[in-house]
Design an enzyme around this catalytic site. Structure first.
Site, mmCIF file in Angstrom:
data_model
loop_
_atom_site.group_PDB
_atom_site.id
_atom_site.type_symbol
_atom_site.label_atom_id
_atom_site.label_comp_id
_atom_site.label_asym_id
_atom_site.label_seq_id
_atom_site.Cartn_x
_atom_site.Cartn_y
_atom_site.Cartn_z
ATOM 1 N N GLU A 136 26.816 -27.149 -13.068
ATOM 2 C CA GLU A 136 27.241 -25.781 -12.744
ATOM 3 C C GLU A 136 28.751 -25.751 -12.613
ATOM 4 O O GLU A 136 29.355 -26.643 -12.011
ATOM 5 C CB GLU A 136 26.694 -25.303 -11.387
ATOM 6 C CG GLU A 136 25.246 -24.997 -11.286
ATOM 7 C CD GLU A 136 24.883 -24.543 -9.865
ATOM 8 O OE1 GLU A 136 25.792 -24.121 -9.112
ATOM 9 O OE2 GLU A 136 23.705 -24.623 -9.518
ATOM 10 N N GLU A 140 23.301 -11.967 -9.944
ATOM 11 C CA GLU A 140 22.018 -12.031 -9.225
ATOM 12 C C GLU A 140 22.135 -11.254 -7.906
ATOM 13 O O GLU A 140 22.778 -11.707 -6.961
ATOM 14 C CB GLU A 140 21.635 -13.483 -8.928
ATOM 15 C CG GLU A 140 21.434 -14.344 -10.160
ATOM 16 C CD GLU A 140 21.096 -15.775 -9.793
ATOM 17 O OE1 GLU A 140 19.910 -16.091 -9.587
ATOM 18 O OE2 GLU A 140 22.042 -16.593 -9.701
ATOM 19 N N LYS A 150 21.091 -12.791 -4.165
ATOM 20 C CA LYS A 150 21.789 -13.893 -3.524
ATOM 21 C C LYS A 150 22.585 -13.362 -2.332
ATOM 22 O O LYS A 150 22.862 -12.159 -2.221
ATOM 23 C CB LYS A 150 22.696 -14.616 -4.518
ATOM 24 C CG LYS A 150 21.922 -15.233 -5.676
ATOM 25 C CD LYS A 150 22.737 -16.215 -6.470
ATOM 26 C CE LYS A 150 22.756 -17.568 -5.798
ATOM 27 N NZ LYS A 150 23.368 -18.598 -6.664
#
Length: 339
Positions: free
Chosen positions: A256, A309, A312
């Site tokens: 990531e 998202e 989150k």
């Protein structure tokens, strides 16, 4: 119309491919209540010529949509399954038979644990990795799948300068065991690297140019190694830490990395996110794919992430996406000329 034009531009100019080899992928998080369907998601990956995708768990609907696409896939069990995978080999066999074997999907990496090494679960990771690898062998599909785990930079006790990289004492034993497993199977260690957090937490000592690939001169000189960006320095900190464990031959890949567009101005912005991600993409798709300490080892990298998202916690964590959930680009991330 903007999306269509953008996708056409992406497909013709910035595939992230050098020859037949792609050195970049994109993570697909599912913590949202408004995300595109699996079919739409995978179609978008194909339209913009992303060749790798990282899933955080084996969602069957996504795996079905991935069948026959040729996308290389990184996927792992849920963190809460790791202890059972370590304790019960048959559980590992059933996991492989349920989520890997039935699908016509190009699995390339199985990530056993995402940033769990410093938790109570961490001590179960090496055995869970062994069990997954053995289960893959038992099903006859192990030769193309690497079994690994994912660390955060918090696993390092020191990272500056990069040659001083060393793992925290309390996790050195388990990481030595993990590195031994990786070495014996020729698999990489995966890490999560976020220069945004280093810059936002200490902007008086970390320059924006160093964080976002904006410097054309060395910012950190570490013996024979010179660093113009935090990304390379962070990867080499892990390389140095692995050397201290006696496993310098284990490759370091990035599971990531990204930069948020909202939530903490002026550090979060479209401009900063574009600079970081385009700078990294250019690095990965030109002759600079490696790091100073490992000049012959291209750094396989997954960008975080495809979509924002909304479930989150906090606006920063919700804002790493290249696209909004309705598949409109947040910015022209892929508008980079690759050599």
């Amino acid at each position: 119309m903007f999306l269509v034009i953008t996708l056409l531009f992406l497909s013709t100019r910035s595939t992230g491919v050098v020859g037949d080899t792609l050195f970049a992928g994109v993570c697909d998080g599912r913590n949202g209540d408004n995300l595109p369907s699996p079919t739409q998601t995978i179609s978008l990956y194909q339209k913009i010529n992303i060749g790798w995708i990282r899933l955080y768990e084996p969602f069957p609907d996504l795996l079905n949509s991935l069948q026959g696409t040729g996308l290389l896939v990184a996927v792992g069990p849920k963190n809460e399954e790791i202890k059972t995978l370590a304790d019960q080999y048959e559980y590992a066999v059933n996991w492989v038979k349920t989520f890997i074997a039935p699908y016509n999907v190009s699995f390339n990496w199985i990530t056993v644990g995402n940033e769990v090494i410093q938790s109570e679960i961490g001590r179960y990771v090496p055995q869970a990795m062994r069990h997954i690898k053995a289960a893959l062998t038992q099903t006859g599909i192990s030769r193309t799948i690497h079994v690994t785990t994912v660390l955060s930079t918090a696993a390092l006790a020191n990272s500056y300068p990069p040659s001083a990289g060393v793992f925290k004492p309390q996790i050195t034993e388990v990481l030595t065991e993990i590195a031994s497993v990786l070495s014996s199977t020729d698999s990489p260690l995966m890490v999560n690297i976020y220069p945004y957090f280093a810059y936002a937490s200490d902007p008086s000592h970390v320059s924006l140019a160093y964080a976002t690939f904006g410097s054309d001169k060395p910012v950190v000189i570490d013996g024979n190694y010179q660093y113009t960006n935090i990304f390379d320095a962070a990867v080499d900190s892990f390389n140095a830490a692995l050397e201290k464990l006696g496993h310098g031959g284990v490759k370091v890949y990035v599971a990531e990395t990204g930069w948020p567009t909202r939530g903490n101005p002026p550090y979060t912005s479209v401009e900063n996110a574009r600079a970081y991600n385009q700078g990294l993409l250019k690095k990965l798709t030109t002759g600079a794919r490696a790091t100073p300490r490992r000049p012959q080892v291209p750094v396989v990298t997954f960008f975080f992430e495809m979509f924002n998202e909304d479930l989150k916690q906090g606006e920063v964590e919700q804002s790493f996406g290249f696209f909004t959930p309705n598949m409109v680009p947040v910015y022209d991330m892929w508008n980079v000329k690759c050599l």
